[in-house]
Design an enzyme around this catalytic site. Structure first.
Site, short mmCIF file in Angstrom:
data_model
loop_
_atom_site.label_atom_id
_atom_site.label_comp_id
_atom_site.label_asym_id
_atom_site.label_seq_id
_atom_site.Cartn_x
_atom_site.Cartn_y
_atom_site.Cartn_z
CG ASP A 235 81.94 101.86 -1.12
OD1 ASP A 235 82.14 102.74 -1.98
OD2 ASP A 235 81.05 101.00 -1.26
CB SER A 236 78.82 105.14 -0.87
OG SER A 236 78.70 104.04 -1.74
CB CYS B 187 84.77 104.51 -2.70
SG CYS B 187 83.58 105.63 -3.43
CG ASN B 188 86.06 102.40 -8.67
OD1 ASN B 188 87.05 102.20 -9.36
ND2 ASN B 188 85.47 101.42 -8.01
CD GLU C 192 74.67 99.82 -0.33
OE1 GLU C 192 74.06 99.66 0.74
OE2 GLU C 192 75.91 99.91 -0.40
CB CYS D 165 81.13 100.94 -9.20
SG CYS D 165 80.11 101.10 -7.71
CB THR D 166 83.93 98.81 -4.59
OG1 THR D 166 83.15 99.85 -3.98
CG2 THR D 166 85.32 99.32 -4.87
CG HIS D 167 78.11 99.04 -4.52
ND1 HIS D 167 78.88 100.12 -4.14
CD2 HIS D 167 77.16 98.90 -3.55
CE1 HIS D 167 78.40 100.61 -3.00
NE2 HIS D 167 77.37 99.89 -2.62
N1 DGL Z 1 81.10 101.80 -4.53
C1 DGL Z 1 81.41 103.13 -4.91
C2 DGL Z 1 82.29 103.20 -6.12
O1 DGL Z 1 83.19 102.38 -6.24
C3 DGL Z 1 80.29 104.15 -4.82
C4 DGL Z 1 78.95 103.77 -5.40
C5 DGL Z 1 77.88 104.81 -5.08
O2 DGL Z 1 77.69 105.07 -3.88
O3 DGL Z 1 77.28 105.37 -6.00
O4 DGL Z 1 82.19 104.08 -6.94
#
Ligand code: DGL
Length: 264
Positions: free
Chosen positions: A6-7, A69-70, A148, A180-182
Site C-alpha cells: 500500500d502507499s 490498495c484500492n 497517516e 481505500c484501505t486507510h
Molecule cells: N490506501 C490506498 C487505497 O486503498 C491509497 C491511499 C493514498 O495513498 O492516497 O486507495
C-alpha cells in the site's frame, strides 16, 4: 510467501483481516511512505512505484501479492498482471470485491481517494455483474492524511469526516464501501455522523477470495502449510513513523526496515 503493499499504513487493515481469517504464512508488507498519498498521483507515477515494489517482491521470493490498495488496483492492476503474473499470483482489491455486490439493489456509496473515484473503477467493476447497480462514488482524499498523521481528534478533521458521511446519508445510501484501505479506522467517527449507514470494509471479501485461491494451490493443506505466521515490514521512508501510525491497524512487533531500493 504473501506480499502486501500500500502507499502507507492502510494496507495493514487488509493484513489484519487476512491474519484474523486464520491464514498462516510468511508475510511481507511494503508501505510506500515516500510516495504517499497515491490518491493524488497519476497512472504513470503509480505504475512506476508499484512496479518497483513488485520487483522487490520477486527478489524476496513472494509467490502471492495482495494489492492492499484500492488506488493502484483501480489504475494499474492490468499492467502489473501483464508484467508479473508469470512469477506472482496477484490479488487486486476492487476487482476481487466487486462481484460480492452482484445482487445489491440499494444505492451503494463508495468512499475513496481522488484517483480511485476519477477512474470509476468501483462503478465499472460492480456493473460488470450488476448492470442495474446504483453506485455513488465520493472522493475523501483527506481521510488518508488524517489516518497517516493520526489527526482524527482534531476539530477540522471531524468536520471534514462529518461532511462526507452526511453527503452519503443525504444521497440515501444505506451501505458505503470503504474504498481505500486507510478508511476502516474511521468507522467509529463515520458511524457517529451517519448511524443509518453500514460502512463496509471490503478486506473481508478480499480475504475470502485469497482463501479460495490458496485452497486451489494448496488443496486440503490450507492452514496446515504452516502452524504460525511470520511478518516482515518494509517502507520507503520514515520507518518509526510507520510503526507508530500503523499500530492502529496491526501490532507490529519487529523493526520496520527501509527497503534497499528505496535508499537510493
Ligand atoms: N490506501 C490506498 C487505497 O486503498 C491509497 C491511499 C493514498 O495513498 O492516497 O486507495
Amino acid at each position: 510467501m504473501i506480499g502486501l503493499f500500500d502507499s502507507g499504513v492502510g494496507g495493514l487493515s487488509v493484513l489484519r483481516a487476512i491474519v484474523q481469517s486464520g491464514i498462516n504464512d510468511d508475510f511481507i508488507y511494503f508501505g510506500d511512505t515516500k510516495n504517499v498519498p497515491y490518491g493524488t498521483k497519476n497512472k504513470e507515477q503509480i505504475l512506476s512505484y508499484t512496479r518497483e515494489i513488485m520487483q522487490f517482491f520477486v527478489q524476496k521470493g513472494v509467490d502471492c501479492a495482495v494489492m492492499a490498495c484500492n488506488t493502484s488496483s483501480a489504475l494499474v492492476f492490468e499492467e502489473l498482471r501483464r508484467e508479473f503474473s508469470d512469477k506472482i499470483k496477484i490479488y487486486p482489491l476492487i476487482q476481487s470485491v466487486a462481484p460480492f455486490f452482484k445482487d445489491e439493489k440499494e444505492t451503494i456509496g463508495v468512499m475513496a481517494t481522488s484517483a480511485t473515484v476519477k477512474s470509476f473503477a468501483y462503478t465499472r467493476e460492480i456493473k460488470k455483474l450488476n448492470k442495474e447497480a446504483d453506485v455513488i462514488e465520493l472522493e475523501c482524499q483527506e481521510f488518508v492524511k488524517i489516518v497517516e498523521n493520526r489527526l482524527y481528534d482534531k476539530k477540522e478533521a471531524a468536520e471534514y469526516i462529518k461532511s462526507k458521511a452526511e453527503y452519503l446519508k443525504n444521497a440515501g445510501c444505506k451501505k458505503a464501501i470503504l474504498g481505500c484501505t486507510h478508511f476502516p479506522y474511521l468507522v467509529p467517527v463515520l458511524s457517529k455522523f451517519a448511524p443509518e449507514i453500514e460502512f463496509i470494509d471490503p478486506a473481508k471479501y478480499l480475504t475470502d477470495v485469497i482463501k479460495e485461491g490458496l485452497k486451489e494451490s494448496l488443496g486440503a493443506h490450507l492452514g496446515a502449510k504452516k502452524t504460525f505466521s511470520t511478518f516482515k515490514f518494509y517502507v520507503s521512508s520514515a520507518p518509526e513513523e510507520f510503526k507508530k501510525s500503523g499500530s492502529i491497524f496491526f501490532d507490529i512487533k519487529d523493526d520496520v526496515l527501509l527497503a534497499d531500493f528505496a535508499k537510493c
